[in-house]
Design an enzyme around this catalytic site. Sequence first.
Site, PDB file in Angstrom:
ATOM      1  NE  ARG A  35      -3.568 -13.992  43.518  1.00 42.00           N
ATOM      2  CZ  ARG A  35      -3.155 -14.376  42.311  1.00 42.00           C
ATOM      3  NH1 ARG A  35      -3.940 -14.233  41.269  1.00 42.00           N
ATOM      4  NH2 ARG A  35      -1.974 -14.917  42.153  1.00 42.00           N
TER       5      ARG A  35
ATOM      6  CE1 TYR B  58      -9.678 -11.736  40.365  1.00 49.40           C
ATOM      7  CE2 TYR B  58      -9.087 -13.568  38.938  1.00 49.40           C
ATOM      8  CZ  TYR B  58      -8.860 -12.291  39.402  1.00 49.40           C
ATOM      9  OH  TYR B  58      -7.831 -11.545  38.889  1.00 49.40           O
TER      10      TYR B  58
ATOM     11  NE  ARG C  75      -8.604  -9.376  35.589  1.00 54.74           N
ATOM     12  CZ  ARG C  75      -8.890  -8.104  35.710  1.00 54.74           C
ATOM     13  NH1 ARG C  75      -9.772  -7.567  34.900  1.00 54.74           N
ATOM     14  NH2 ARG C  75      -8.313  -7.355  36.620  1.00 54.74           N
TER      15      ARG C  75
ATOM     16  CE  LYS D  94       1.016   8.590  38.863  1.00 51.88           C
ATOM     17  NZ  LYS D  94       0.447   8.694  40.202  1.00 51.88           N
TER      18      LYS D  94
ATOM     19  CG  ASP E  48     -38.903  15.374  67.251  1.00 49.12           C
ATOM     20  OD1 ASP E  48     -39.876  15.908  66.702  1.00 49.12           O
ATOM     21  OD2 ASP E  48     -37.977  14.827  66.618  1.00 49.12           O
TER      22      ASP E  48
ATOM     23  CG  ASP F 203     -41.800  12.391  61.866  1.00 48.17           C
ATOM     24  OD1 ASP F 203     -42.045  11.408  61.164  1.00 48.17           O
ATOM     25  OD2 ASP F 203     -42.681  13.196  62.282  1.00 48.17           O
TER      26      ASP F 203
END
Length: 732
Positions: free
Chosen positions: A10, A88, A312, A380, A499, A501
């Site tokens: 949003r 949503y 919602r 808070k 080398d 692997d």
Amino acid sequence: MSRLLIVSNRLPITVNKQGKTLSFKPSVGGLATGLSSLSEKEQCQWIGWPGIATDEITQDDKEQITDEIKGHNCRPVFLSSSNISNYYHGFCNKTIWPLFHYFPLYTIYEERHWQAYKQVNESFCEAVMELAQPGDRIWIHDYQLMLLCDMIRRRLYDVQIGFFLHIPFPSYEIFRLLPWRNEILTGLLGADLIGFHTYDYVRHFLSSVGRIAGIEHAMDNLTVHNRIVKVDAFPIGIDYKRYSDSFSRADVKKHVATIRERVGKRKIILSVDRLDYTKGIIQRLEAFDLFLSQNPEYKENVTMIVLAVPSRTGVEDYMDLRKQLEGLVGRINGEHGSIGWMPVWYLYRMVQFERLAALYNIADVALVTPLRDGMNLIAKEYVATKKDGRGSLILSEMAGAASELGEAIIINANDKASIIRAIKEALEMPEPEQIERNRAMQSRISRYTVKRWASDFLECLADVKRAQDELSVQKLTSKNRKHLAEAFKNSTKRLLLLDYDGTLIGFSDRPEKAGPDRKLCQLLSSLTKNSNNEIVIISGRDKDTLERWFSGFDISLIAEHGAWLKPRNSRKWALIEPLRDDWKDNIRPVLELYADRTPRSFVEEKDYCLVWHYRRSDSALANIRSQELRAALMDLTANLNIGVFEGHKILEVKNIGVSKGRAAQIWLQKDKWDFILAAGDDYTDDELFEILPPEAYSIKVGHGISKAKFNVYTVDEFRAILNELTELQDDI
Ligand code: GDG
């Protein structure tokens, strides 16, 4: 300072349409509230959905919305009502939200929701592409956009991507239930920095990454396709001043006076949330109901104000919750209330800031009892508003905020008895104690504000970039690549020590099946067909495997990290020196014991080397076992001429005198080479790099410091270099 693009589901602005008229208002919600203070200060653009479906608006409306919100540095991503329903309401709110909040029984797994989620993340990616420029910082928010980091990373390399999850990251046992868990992790790992509210969520995430994606972390740093990804905790803060200053605002005072007049001398318990089953509103009311039954002296003397913000509203679980809540409020008021006293005042709406601040101001107790909550800002905000220090906070231990607000009365939201006790304790707490507790919490949350949270996150993102750059110092630049190509072209005696692997072929879950693919065979044939080139494959593999895979090529082979040698013109393997293998009888049983105790790990036996492989095992268990095994082997091998070495999900025991460097020396001395290239990916190749003459080219495939002169990041990149060289030799 580079630009900052904030991306969230949003926008901080919501668009509505009444008749033919569009209206614009600020959105509610933790994220919008939190970041709005930041976006005013930073040079940033915000990308997100404006809150209205495309089916409800015309093309002209779209243009008007785009123009209008541009003035607020916002860019819209338009979504159709079918997207909103499947992405949503569907995947976000019926799959991720319940699962990540530990409600697996509410979680539904629908393929069409997942497809919509992918598609909408793609639409967001397109919107970012339209705006992003090299060097930008992109900060993506929350569970709606978990695929976006990787989508952007694949299209734009030169940007810094941060991701912050506002909800909990669940433990592995919950996360693994998700059918699309791999895709979600891949999506997230496209970021450079991934932030969570608490260290618990960090641990959960790292454990899922280890167990599902097989990527281990070191000090919370992951290496993903050779790129450092940092994972850390950043507990979101609030706009502290806005709440603490609200105490003296005239409009807030006016609302406080109105409420006081209506409530009289009664104590006020406050409950504020979005109406969501994770917030524990029902459990809270049930506890209040029991509190009144068990403490009749509080009847008439306490009022609970329940502010439930619609959320919602299209999702059934939320509609059911509303019905259940309203039934419960009615029952409590009917059962305990009297004429002149309503125990619960219930408001189902969103209120203006000044009314909310007035409620925080006047409430004697804030009852914050989520069953799970990423952080919880209400707790808070309540504490911040208490300028005079009076008021008690009751807080669920399941809220992320509990780890910072330890002076609150901490309860288990599933334990009604503990909530009832807490309500009584809060109502009866002496004022000096209330003040002492609040002051301690206030000093903490006034320092770690939302601005500090955002700047900490962004600073950390910059630190990750610096760390990535440091590791890129050795990166083979296009200029170096040109020099290499020229040196190759101008030479006639070339030695290539390669080398296998991790250098010529990527790591696989089935190493026994990791023979050269068609393209690699073509590449090796092209290189060997030029008689100026001597190609040596120098590997930790046993000689029989190398023989099987490479006998058809005109290539020299070095097996078991230098124990066995087979020059290209020879038909026989030879030992580099007489080696002992009698130690294997003592060591083998120990490795076998660990293989038995660690499901899906196994022991590989080579002539002069024993290897314990654990790449297919549960990584948490295997890590513990590998440390134990290492310690046990150190003791056992202490007086022998053998050593214990750690590689990529292996533990190897071999003769100390054997090394790739020693074996390569034989080839280096064979001729007067005028071009030498060595390449490898791990610590065994450092032994090769360090014995090379100064003019040689050495390349480490992968990130990280090594003794090689240069790094390339992937096997594909290295193969591309070799392919380039073959094209040059064809020119000769
Ligand atoms: C998610 C995570 C995490 C609420 N009612 C009104 C109103 N609000 C504001 C509050 C607060 C915010 O909404 C709610 O934040 P929360 O943190 O409590 O919860 P979520 O919306 O679920 O947020 C959460 C958060 O993201 C941030 O990361 O803490 O865990 O779930 O700021 O003040 N504001 C106004 N009127 C209301 O009626 N004006």
